[in-house]
Design a protein around this motif. Structure first.
Motif, PDB file in Angstrom:
ATOM      1  N   GLY A  25     -43.516  10.962  -5.571  1.00  0.00           N
ATOM      2  CA  GLY A  25     -43.188   9.545  -5.469  1.00  0.00           C
ATOM      3  C   GLY A  25     -44.388   8.629  -5.549  1.00  0.00           C
ATOM      4  N   ASP A  26     -44.334   7.564  -4.740  1.00  0.00           N
ATOM      5  CA  ASP A  26     -45.414   6.570  -4.746  1.00  0.00           C
ATOM      6  C   ASP A  26     -46.530   6.926  -3.775  1.00  0.00           C
ATOM      7  OD1 ASP A  26     -44.053   5.029  -6.608  1.00  0.00           O
ATOM      8  OD2 ASP A  26     -42.940   3.933  -5.065  1.00  0.00           O
ATOM      9  N   HIS A  27     -46.457   8.117  -3.196  1.00  0.00           N
ATOM     10  CA  HIS A  27     -47.476   8.502  -2.216  1.00  0.00           C
ATOM     11  C   HIS A  27     -48.790   8.888  -2.892  1.00  0.00           C
ATOM     12  CE1 HIS A  27     -44.491   8.405   0.949  1.00  0.00           C
ATOM     13  NE2 HIS A  27     -43.701   9.176   0.216  1.00  0.00           N
ATOM     14  N   VAL A  28     -48.720   9.241  -4.169  1.00  0.00           N
ATOM     15  CA  VAL A  28     -49.926   9.544  -4.944  1.00  0.00           C
ATOM     16  C   VAL A  28     -49.871   8.757  -6.239  1.00  0.00           C
ATOM     17  CG1 VAL A  28     -49.993  11.897  -3.997  1.00  0.00           C
ATOM     18  CG2 VAL A  28     -48.961  11.492  -6.253  1.00  0.00           C
ATOM     19  N   GLU A  29     -50.983   8.707  -6.943  1.00  0.00           N
ATOM     20  CA  GLU A  29     -51.026   8.091  -8.271  1.00  0.00           C
ATOM     21  C   GLU A  29     -51.174   9.204  -9.305  1.00  0.00           C
ATOM     22  OE1 GLU A  29     -53.799   5.115 -11.010  1.00  0.00           O
ATOM     23  OE2 GLU A  29     -54.339   5.515  -8.919  1.00  0.00           O
ATOM     24  N   VAL A  30     -50.121   9.434 -10.090  1.00  0.00           N
ATOM     25  CA  VAL A  30     -50.185  10.440 -11.148  1.00  0.00           C
ATOM     26  C   VAL A  30     -50.893   9.813 -12.345  1.00  0.00           C
ATOM     27  CG1 VAL A  30     -48.895  11.944 -12.693  1.00  0.00           C
ATOM     28  CG2 VAL A  30     -48.108  11.613 -10.338  1.00  0.00           C
ATOM     29  N   VAL A  31     -52.084  10.310 -12.650  1.00  0.00           N
ATOM     30  CA  VAL A  31     -52.921   9.682 -13.680  1.00  0.00           C
ATOM     31  C   VAL A  31     -52.770  10.329 -15.049  1.00  0.00           C
ATOM     32  CG1 VAL A  31     -54.609   8.871 -12.011  1.00  0.00           C
ATOM     33  CG2 VAL A  31     -54.898  11.129 -13.046  1.00  0.00           C
ATOM     34  N   GLY A  32     -51.966  11.391 -15.145  1.00  0.00           N
ATOM     35  CA  GLY A  32     -51.753  12.027 -16.433  1.00  0.00           C
ATOM     36  C   GLY A  32     -51.064  13.358 -16.272  1.00  0.00           C
ATOM     37  N   GLU A  33     -50.637  13.911 -17.403  1.00  0.00           N
ATOM     38  CA  GLU A  33     -49.995  15.219 -17.374  1.00  0.00           C
ATOM     39  C   GLU A  33     -50.192  15.908 -18.717  1.00  0.00           C
ATOM     40  OE1 GLU A  33     -45.365  14.635 -18.311  1.00  0.00           O
ATOM     41  OE2 GLU A  33     -45.983  13.587 -16.472  1.00  0.00           O
ATOM     42  N   ALA A  34     -50.083  17.239 -18.699  1.00  0.00           N
ATOM     43  CA  ALA A  34     -50.272  18.021 -19.919  1.00  0.00           C
ATOM     44  C   ALA A  34     -49.411  19.267 -19.859  1.00  0.00           C
ATOM     45  CB  ALA A  34     -51.741  18.400 -20.095  1.00  0.00           C
ATOM     46  N   VAL A  51     -57.131  15.469  -7.603  1.00  0.00           N
ATOM     47  CA  VAL A  51     -56.482  16.783  -7.512  1.00  0.00           C
ATOM     48  C   VAL A  51     -55.778  17.091  -8.830  1.00  0.00           C
ATOM     49  CG1 VAL A  51     -54.706  18.177  -6.348  1.00  0.00           C
ATOM     50  CG2 VAL A  51     -56.126  16.602  -5.019  1.00  0.00           C
ATOM     51  N   VAL A  52     -55.943  18.313  -9.299  1.00  0.00           N
ATOM     52  CA  VAL A  52     -55.165  18.815 -10.430  1.00  0.00           C
ATOM     53  C   VAL A  52     -54.131  19.782  -9.885  1.00  0.00           C
ATOM     54  CG1 VAL A  52     -55.187  20.107 -12.597  1.00  0.00           C
ATOM     55  CG2 VAL A  52     -57.094  18.584 -12.035  1.00  0.00           C
ATOM     56  N   LEU A  53     -52.860  19.495 -10.148  1.00  0.00           N
ATOM     57  CA  LEU A  53     -51.769  20.433  -9.836  1.00  0.00           C
ATOM     58  C   LEU A  53     -51.581  21.286 -11.071  1.00  0.00           C
ATOM     59  CD1 LEU A  53     -48.909  18.599  -7.898  1.00  0.00           C
ATOM     60  CD2 LEU A  53     -50.033  20.728  -7.271  1.00  0.00           C
ATOM     61  N   LEU A  54     -51.913  22.571 -10.969  1.00  0.00           N
ATOM     62  CA  LEU A  54     -52.101  23.407 -12.149  1.00  0.00           C
ATOM     63  C   LEU A  54     -51.168  24.605 -12.162  1.00  0.00           C
ATOM     64  CD1 LEU A  54     -54.063  23.969 -14.605  1.00  0.00           C
ATOM     65  CD2 LEU A  54     -55.408  25.335 -12.999  1.00  0.00           C
ATOM     66  N   ASP A  55     -50.349  24.710 -13.207  1.00  0.00           N
ATOM     67  CA  ASP A  55     -49.535  25.914 -13.383  1.00  0.00           C
ATOM     68  C   ASP A  55     -50.449  27.050 -13.858  1.00  0.00           C
ATOM     69  OD1 ASP A  55     -47.417  27.637 -13.497  1.00  0.00           O
ATOM     70  OD2 ASP A  55     -46.494  26.750 -15.271  1.00  0.00           O
ATOM     71  N   ARG A  78     -60.462  18.535  -7.073  1.00  0.00           N
ATOM     72  CA  ARG A  78     -59.922  19.719  -6.407  1.00  0.00           C
ATOM     73  C   ARG A  78     -58.762  20.275  -7.225  1.00  0.00           C
ATOM     74  NH1 ARG A  78     -63.940  20.302  -2.541  1.00  0.00           N
ATOM     75  NH2 ARG A  78     -64.212  18.360  -1.390  1.00  0.00           N
ATOM     76  N   TRP A  79     -58.557  21.576  -7.091  1.00  0.00           N
ATOM     77  CA  TRP A  79     -57.543  22.254  -7.902  1.00  0.00           C
ATOM     78  C   TRP A  79     -56.548  22.971  -7.010  1.00  0.00           C
ATOM     79  CZ3 TRP A  79     -58.256  22.109 -13.341  1.00  0.00           C
ATOM     80  CH2 TRP A  79     -59.454  21.522 -13.744  1.00  0.00           C
ATOM     81  N   LEU A  80     -55.261  22.694  -7.236  1.00  0.00           N
ATOM     82  CA  LEU A  80     -54.189  23.336  -6.475  1.00  0.00           C
ATOM     83  C   LEU A  80     -53.222  23.987  -7.457  1.00  0.00           C
ATOM     84  CD1 LEU A  80     -52.576  23.914  -3.875  1.00  0.00           C
ATOM     85  CD2 LEU A  80     -51.535  21.636  -4.131  1.00  0.00           C
ATOM     86  N   ALA A  81     -53.128  25.311  -7.412  1.00  0.00           N
ATOM     87  CA  ALA A  81     -52.199  26.023  -8.296  1.00  0.00           C
ATOM     88  C   ALA A  81     -50.777  25.843  -7.788  1.00  0.00           C
ATOM     89  CB  ALA A  81     -52.558  27.498  -8.362  1.00  0.00           C
ATOM     90  N   LEU A  82     -49.875  25.519  -8.694  1.00  0.00           N
ATOM     91  CA  LEU A  82     -48.452  25.383  -8.388  1.00  0.00           C
ATOM     92  C   LEU A  82     -47.709  26.235  -9.400  1.00  0.00           C
ATOM     93  CD1 LEU A  82     -46.047  24.022  -6.902  1.00  0.00           C
ATOM     94  CD2 LEU A  82     -46.196  22.178  -8.595  1.00  0.00           C
ATOM     95  N   ALA A 115     -49.704  19.464   0.907  1.00  0.00           N
ATOM     96  CA  ALA A 115     -50.675  20.374   0.301  1.00  0.00           C
ATOM     97  C   ALA A 115     -51.655  19.597  -0.588  1.00  0.00           C
ATOM     98  CB  ALA A 115     -49.961  21.445  -0.508  1.00  0.00           C
ATOM     99  N   VAL A 116     -51.139  18.659  -1.368  1.00  0.00           N
ATOM    100  CA  VAL A 116     -51.996  17.853  -2.240  1.00  0.00           C
ATOM    101  C   VAL A 116     -53.004  17.064  -1.409  1.00  0.00           C
ATOM    102  CG1 VAL A 116     -52.028  15.859  -3.797  1.00  0.00           C
ATOM    103  CG2 VAL A 116     -50.364  17.693  -4.141  1.00  0.00           C
ATOM    104  N   ARG A 117     -52.523  16.439  -0.356  1.00  0.00           N
ATOM    105  CA  ARG A 117     -53.422  15.638   0.484  1.00  0.00           C
ATOM    106  C   ARG A 117     -54.473  16.504   1.157  1.00  0.00           C
ATOM    107  NH1 ARG A 117     -48.740  11.776   3.199  1.00  0.00           N
ATOM    108  NH2 ARG A 117     -48.930  10.027   1.721  1.00  0.00           N
ATOM    109  N   ARG A 118     -54.064  17.665   1.639  1.00  0.00           N
ATOM    110  CA  ARG A 118     -55.013  18.547   2.330  1.00  0.00           C
ATOM    111  C   ARG A 118     -56.077  19.078   1.365  1.00  0.00           C
ATOM    112  NH1 ARG A 118     -51.581  22.954   5.218  1.00  0.00           N
ATOM    113  NH2 ARG A 118     -53.672  23.755   5.659  1.00  0.00           N
ATOM    114  N   VAL A 119     -55.656  19.459   0.162  1.00  0.00           N
ATOM    115  CA  VAL A 119     -56.624  19.931  -0.832  1.00  0.00           C
ATOM    116  C   VAL A 119     -57.575  18.795  -1.220  1.00  0.00           C
ATOM    117  CG1 VAL A 119     -56.857  20.679  -3.228  1.00  0.00           C
ATOM    118  CG2 VAL A 119     -55.251  21.831  -1.718  1.00  0.00           C
ATOM    119  N   ALA A 120     -57.046  17.579  -1.361  1.00  0.00           N
ATOM    120  CA  ALA A 120     -57.892  16.429  -1.681  1.00  0.00           C
ATOM    121  C   ALA A 120     -58.953  16.208  -0.607  1.00  0.00           C
ATOM    122  CB  ALA A 120     -57.034  15.172  -1.842  1.00  0.00           C
ATOM    123  N   ASP A 121     -58.613  16.531   0.635  1.00  0.00           N
ATOM    124  CA  ASP A 121     -59.549  16.371   1.749  1.00  0.00           C
ATOM    125  C   ASP A 121     -60.482  17.564   1.919  1.00  0.00           C
ATOM    126  OD1 ASP A 121     -58.635  13.858   2.411  1.00  0.00           O
ATOM    127  OD2 ASP A 121     -57.159  14.584   3.852  1.00  0.00           O
TER     128      ASP A 121
END
Length: 221
Positions: A25-34, A51-55, A78-82, A115-121
């Motif tokens: 939602g609006d809790h983060v700013e999604v700056v792009g996707e691939a 943070v990169v949410l990475l498959d 920071r990188w978080l595998a999803l 998880a995103v917030r914690r990895v960012a920190d």
């Protein structure tokens, strides 16, 4: 971290990316996707997200390729595998490449946001059963190799092998494939091949059959 976390999404399924956007939602700013490795590398370089949410499994080589290509250029990202995968080899590979966490796609929206917030920190975040894979892998890597019992009848060539080469040698002699050895020791197939070549060269053996006979003769199986 103050302000909204800037997130870049990497997944080859558009519906998954849309679902993640909706959950965050609006809790983060999604700056792009691939959807593939090349686009991900270019987009992450251009946006320098928090943070990169990475498959893990992507067209073009997989998430690990993206991470290894860009990570050194963007030390603050920071990188978080999803991923849908909860296989130990996938978890270990991406963590060794530099990811700060690994969560599966069964995670809830609030849990993913946390998880995103914690990895960012700067925290490390894992789905519960995956944390055990990481602890086991790094404990095994840090532990000294078990000593080979001294035996006056043992071929002196054994002394030429490193601890890791001895591990590979025993697994090879027991019939494991290169892939299985890599999974057990948390190393790549190419690394296994390199160790196997060194083992045969140092022991002056020609093939795996000779190695198995050698190991049996020296009571190393």
């Amino acid at each position: 971290m103050s302000g909204r976390t800037r997130v870049y999404l990497v997944d080859d399924h558009a519906m998954v990316r849309a679902g993640v956007r909706a959950e965050l939602g609006d809790h983060v700013e999604v700056v792009g996707e691939a959807a593939d490795t090349d686009a991900a590398v270019a987009g992450i370089r251009a946006s320098a997200p928090d943070v990169v949410l990475l498959d893990v499994h992507l067209p073009g080589g997989g998430g690990r390729v993206v991470l290894e290509t860009v990570r050194a250029e963007l030390p603050d990202t920071r990188w978080l595998a999803l991923s849908v995968s909860d296989a130990a080899e996938d978890v270990i590979a991406v963590i060794r490449a530099g990811a700060r966490g690994y969560v599966t796609k069964s995670i809830s929206g609030p849990e993913l946001l946390d998880a995103v917030r914690r990895v960012a920190d700067g925290d490390a975040v894992f789905s519960p059963r995956l944390a055990g894979f990481v602890l086991d892998a790094f404990s095994a890597a840090a532990a000294p190799a078990p000593p080979v019992p001294a035996d006056p009848e043992t071929d002196p060539g054994l002394d030429l092998l490193s601890a890791r080469e001895r591990e590979v040698m025993q697994l090879l002699a027991r019939g494991y494939t290169y892939r299985e050895i890599g999974q057990r020791l948390f190393i790549s197939i190419k690394t296994v091949e390199s160790h196997a070549s060194n083992v045969l060269r140092k022991l002056q053996l020609s093939n795996r059959n000779e190695l198995t006979r050698w190991a049996a003769t020296n009571r190393l199986l």
